[in-house]
Design a protein around this motif. Structure first.
Motif, short mmCIF file in Angstrom:
data_model
loop_
_atom_site.label_atom_id
_atom_site.label_comp_id
_atom_site.label_asym_id
_atom_site.label_seq_id
_atom_site.Cartn_x
_atom_site.Cartn_y
_atom_site.Cartn_z
N ALA A 181 -71.53 -133.74 -25.72
CA ALA A 181 -70.62 -132.68 -25.29
C ALA A 181 -69.72 -133.20 -24.17
O ALA A 181 -68.52 -132.89 -24.14
N ALA A 182 -70.28 -133.99 -23.27
CA ALA A 182 -69.49 -134.53 -22.15
C ALA A 182 -68.38 -135.45 -22.65
O ALA A 182 -67.25 -135.38 -22.18
N SER A 183 -68.70 -136.31 -23.63
CA SER A 183 -67.66 -137.21 -24.14
C SER A 183 -66.59 -136.45 -24.90
O SER A 183 -65.41 -136.78 -24.83
N LEU A 184 -67.00 -135.40 -25.61
CA LEU A 184 -66.01 -134.57 -26.30
C LEU A 184 -65.12 -133.83 -25.32
O LEU A 184 -63.91 -133.70 -25.53
N ALA A 185 -65.72 -133.35 -24.23
CA ALA A 185 -64.93 -132.66 -23.20
C ALA A 185 -63.90 -133.61 -22.60
O ALA A 185 -62.74 -133.25 -22.42
N GLU A 186 -64.33 -134.83 -22.32
CA GLU A 186 -63.42 -135.81 -21.74
C GLU A 186 -62.32 -136.19 -22.74
O GLU A 186 -61.14 -136.25 -22.39
N GLN A 187 -62.70 -136.41 -23.97
CA GLN A 187 -61.75 -136.83 -25.01
C GLN A 187 -60.71 -135.75 -25.31
O GLN A 187 -59.54 -136.05 -25.51
N THR A 188 -61.14 -134.49 -25.34
CA THR A 188 -60.25 -133.39 -25.72
C THR A 188 -59.61 -132.68 -24.53
O THR A 188 -58.71 -131.88 -24.72
N LYS A 237 -72.44 -124.93 -29.65
CA LYS A 237 -73.58 -124.08 -30.03
C LYS A 237 -73.19 -123.13 -31.15
O LYS A 237 -73.94 -122.93 -32.11
N GLN A 238 -72.00 -122.52 -31.05
CA GLN A 238 -71.53 -121.62 -32.11
C GLN A 238 -71.31 -122.39 -33.41
O GLN A 238 -71.67 -121.90 -34.48
N LEU A 239 -70.73 -123.57 -33.32
CA LEU A 239 -70.47 -124.38 -34.51
C LEU A 239 -71.77 -124.84 -35.16
O LEU A 239 -71.87 -124.93 -36.38
N GLN A 240 -72.78 -125.09 -34.33
CA GLN A 240 -74.09 -125.48 -34.85
C GLN A 240 -74.74 -124.30 -35.57
O GLN A 240 -75.27 -124.45 -36.66
N ARG A 241 -74.69 -123.12 -34.96
CA ARG A 241 -75.25 -121.92 -35.60
C ARG A 241 -74.58 -121.64 -36.94
O ARG A 241 -75.21 -121.15 -37.87
N ALA A 242 -73.29 -121.96 -37.04
CA ALA A 242 -72.54 -121.73 -38.28
C ALA A 242 -72.76 -122.85 -39.30
O ALA A 242 -72.27 -122.76 -40.43
N GLY A 243 -73.48 -123.89 -38.90
CA GLY A 243 -73.76 -124.98 -39.83
C GLY A 243 -72.64 -125.99 -39.99
O GLY A 243 -72.65 -126.77 -40.94
N LEU A 244 -71.69 -126.00 -39.07
CA LEU A 244 -70.57 -126.95 -39.17
C LEU A 244 -70.86 -128.26 -38.46
O LEU A 244 -70.27 -129.29 -38.81
N VAL A 245 -71.73 -128.23 -37.46
CA VAL A 245 -72.14 -129.45 -36.77
C VAL A 245 -73.67 -129.47 -36.71
O VAL A 245 -74.33 -128.43 -36.81
N ILE A 246 -74.20 -130.67 -36.55
CA ILE A 246 -75.63 -130.82 -36.31
C ILE A 246 -75.81 -131.52 -34.98
O ILE A 246 -74.95 -132.29 -34.55
N SER A 247 -76.90 -131.23 -34.33
CA SER A 247 -77.16 -131.86 -33.04
C SER A 247 -78.42 -132.70 -33.14
O SER A 247 -79.33 -132.42 -33.91
N THR A 248 -78.42 -133.74 -32.32
CA THR A 248 -79.57 -134.63 -32.20
C THR A 248 -79.96 -134.64 -30.74
O THR A 248 -79.11 -134.85 -29.87
N ARG A 249 -81.23 -134.41 -30.47
CA ARG A 249 -81.72 -134.42 -29.09
C ARG A 249 -82.09 -135.83 -28.66
O ARG A 249 -82.24 -136.72 -29.49
N GLY A 250 -82.23 -135.99 -27.37
CA GLY A 250 -82.74 -137.25 -26.85
C GLY A 250 -81.68 -138.11 -26.20
O GLY A 250 -80.52 -137.73 -26.05
N LEU A 251 -82.11 -139.31 -25.81
CA LEU A 251 -81.26 -140.23 -25.07
C LEU A 251 -79.96 -140.57 -25.80
O LEU A 251 -78.91 -140.65 -25.19
N HIS A 252 -80.03 -140.74 -27.09
CA HIS A 252 -78.84 -141.07 -27.87
C HIS A 252 -78.38 -139.87 -28.70
O HIS A 252 -77.78 -140.03 -29.76
N GLY A 253 -78.65 -138.69 -28.18
CA GLY A 253 -78.34 -137.46 -28.89
C GLY A 253 -76.90 -137.03 -28.73
O GLY A 253 -76.12 -137.62 -27.98
#
Length: 158
Positions: A28-35, A47-63
């Motif tokens: 999210a931080a890199s997307l904020a910086e990029q956009t 979070k809204q896009l994930q709930r709608a099934g448009l994005v997927i998230s990965t947890r963890g250090l490389h998430g």
């Protein structure tokens, strides 16, 4: 005037950024910086896009986040629906039983046809096209001329 919200516009920008690097997980931080969209807004939208099934998230250090499917398979309609809900030009075009005067109305069926045409056009535009990754749909010069003429005739608001 029919207009989508700024958040929907921002969500499209975020999705386009993800589409530009398919398969790469982005934070999210890199997307904020990029956009250049504020980080709290980026988090809320993801979070809204994930709930709608448009994005997927990965947890963890490389998430982070990535598109749930190829950009060519995500329609403009899906994006708008995720943020705004289903588009309806009028109450009656949202479906039967949403308008108090539908039994006596003479224009409802035409609004429903227009709403269907509008929705169909939103389904025909993909995120890949919105992100400039795919050739844009064919231009419609006659429609563009008509829209310019209508804009020129529109009263100026102050």
């Amino acid at each position: 005037m029919l207009r989508m919200s700024r958040l929907t516009d921002y969500a499209t920008v975020l999705l386009a950024a993800l589409a530009g690097e398919p398969g790469r997980v982005q934070t999210a931080a890199s997307l904020a910086e990029q956009t250049r969209i504020a980080a709290p807004t980026v988090c809320k939208l993801l979070k809204q896009l994930q709930r709608a099934g448009l994005v997927i998230s990965t947890r963890g250090l490389h998430g982070g986040y990535q598109l749930s499917r190829p950009a060519a398979q995500i329609s403009a309609a899906a994006i708008i629906d995720a943020l705004e809900g289903p588009v309806a030009l009028t109450d009656c075009s949202a479906g039967h039983g949403n308008c108090e005067i539908e039994d006596t109305c003479r224009v409802g069926r035409v609004w429903q046809r227009l709403n269907l045409a509008f929705r169909r056009s939103l389904y025909e535009v993909s995120l890949a096209q919105l992100a400039g990754l795919e050739a844009a749909p064919a231009r419609l010069p006659a429609l563009e001329r008509e829209m310019k003429a209508a804009a020129a005739r529109a009263p100026v608001r102050s």
